[in-house]
Enzyme design. Structure first.
Site, short mmCIF file in Angstrom:
data_model
loop_
_atom_site.label_atom_id
_atom_site.label_comp_id
_atom_site.label_asym_id
_atom_site.label_seq_id
_atom_site.Cartn_x
_atom_site.Cartn_y
_atom_site.Cartn_z
N TYR A 54 -1.77 -0.12 10.25
CA TYR A 54 -2.06 -0.73 8.96
C TYR A 54 -0.84 -0.61 8.04
O TYR A 54 -0.35 -1.60 7.49
CB TYR A 54 -3.28 -0.06 8.32
CG TYR A 54 -3.44 -0.39 6.86
CD1 TYR A 54 -3.99 -1.61 6.46
CD2 TYR A 54 -3.02 0.50 5.87
CE1 TYR A 54 -4.11 -1.93 5.12
CE2 TYR A 54 -3.13 0.18 4.52
CZ TYR A 54 -3.67 -1.02 4.16
OH TYR A 54 -3.78 -1.35 2.83
N LYS A 114 2.06 -3.54 6.59
CA LYS A 114 2.47 -3.74 5.19
C LYS A 114 3.99 -3.56 5.06
O LYS A 114 4.66 -4.31 4.34
CB LYS A 114 1.74 -2.74 4.28
CG LYS A 114 0.24 -2.92 4.23
CD LYS A 114 -0.16 -4.17 3.46
CE LYS A 114 -1.64 -4.42 3.47
NZ LYS A 114 -2.01 -5.66 2.80
N SER A 120 0.83 -1.20 0.00
CA SER A 120 0.00 0.00 0.00
C SER A 120 0.87 1.25 0.00
O SER A 120 1.99 1.25 0.53
CB SER A 120 -0.85 -0.01 1.28
OG SER A 120 -1.44 1.24 1.49
#
Ligand code: UFG
Length: 322
Positions: free
Chosen positions: A140, A144, A116
């Site tokens: 989040y 990643k 991302s």
């Protein structure tokens, strides 16, 4: 050629399964259906399983002879990741470790990872190149980032070959109308705008009108989900033919503010949006814009559907029907 696709019943996963099957790949979908939808499964073999279940993973690798893995299964809500980081490290990091272990144990080496733009944090430079420093600022994005680092180590130590594909803002729906976005709760801009037009009880909330951007609303780089799917197929084919592993941005290299998207939605649908303004959402950055030179050069990727109008029109056709 057989590929394991985790999260293949999700939004980007299902579009990629369709692209893979169109290219003649045999696909096994591994999904726990916690957010995946049966409606988004058009074909392939489905294994209902959880990435926390190492036995189930071992079994799927014993039963099939995979040439590679595409890993879409992921928790994706930035706000929730602030509230419950443990859920995100377990759900995105531990599960990826389990998957990598099962795959390496059975000798499968080619891996495509859903990363991302969140790995960059607040951009110091735009358009953002892949060489930009990585400063994820929420759990989040951190989850990643950690997986990306693990992939680099595993490539060095165990001969893993991988592409980490750093998505900017995925949007739009299958141009043939078979697939589209179905999140619950829905947090993304384009579907929330369209749903506010379709469901009388919903008012669109515009988060943040005081960003340091020309019209005060946040600017994002919207990329059509079918173009994303295509990039995964190209990345996998690249690995199979000896491409060097690495991290690649997937964006359109076009920025639109929230107000610009709202305006275009009104043009495409012929309806006017009822909205209220709200404060900025926690963690939203003013501007995210991708450099996509690497994707064009290394993957020979050329987005075909990522103009804003096609994104909105395909999403509108999908949401009007489901
Ligand atoms: N927005 C609204 N109202 C809404 C939804 C969104 O005003 O109902 C605004 C947001 O505040 C933001 C912009 O529209 O300014 C885009 O929001 P999205 O939620 O569609 O997308 P994000 O850029 O927040 O998130 C995307 C991916 C995430 C990923 C993140 C990385 O969808 O999965 O980029 O920065 F984590």
């Amino acid at each position: 050629m057989k590929i394991l696709v985790t999260g293949g019943a999700g939004y980007i996963g299902s579009h990629t399964v369709k692209a893979l099957r169109n290219e003649g790949f045999d696909v096994v979908i591994f999904d726990n259906f916690s957010s995946g939808k049966q409606r988004l499964v058009l074909g392939g073999t489905v294994v209902r399983g959880d990435l926390n279940d190492r036995k189930a993973l071992e079994q799927v690798f014993q039963e099939h002879d995979f040439q590679g893995v595409m890993h879409f299964a992921s928790l994706i809500q930035v706000g929730e990741s602030y509230q419950d980081p443990q859920k995100y490290y377990r759900g995105n990091l531990v599960t990826s470790l389990n998957l990598l272990e099962a795959m390496l144990t059975s000798g499968v080496k080619d891996f495509i990872f859903s990363s991302s733009a969140a790995v960059y944090g607040i951009p110091e430079e735009t358009p953002i190149p892949e060489t930009h420093p990585l400063n994820p600022y929420n759990p989040y994005g951190q989850s990643k980032y950690f997986v990306e680092k693990i992939l680099e180590e595993y490539a060095r130590a165990y001969g893993l070959r991988f592409f980490s594909l750093r998505y900017f803002n995925a949007a739009g729906a299958d141009p043939e109308g078979e697939l589209g976005e179905m999140h619950d709760p829905e947090t993304h801009l384009v579907p929330n705008l369209l749903l506010s037009l379709l469901e009388k009880s919903r008012t669109f909330q515009l988060f943040g009108t005081d960003f340091p951007t020309p019209d005060g609303t946040a600017v994002r780089d919207y990329i059509h989900v079918t173009d994303l799917a295509e990039a995964h197929v190209l990345a996998f084919q690249g690995l199979q033919t000896g491409a060097k592993s690495g991290c690649i941005n997937l964006g359109a290299n076009q920025g639109y503010s929230v107000r610009e998207v709202m305006h275009r939605v009104e043009q495409v649908t012929g309806k006017s949006i009822n909205f209220v303004t709200r404060p900025q959402r926690q963690g939203d950055v003013p501007l995210l814009l991708a450099s996509n030179l690497q994707a064009k050069q290394r993957l020979k990727w050329h987005p075909q559907h990522s103009d804003l109008e096609t994104i909105i029109r395909t999403a509108w056709e999908w949401h009007s029907r489901v």
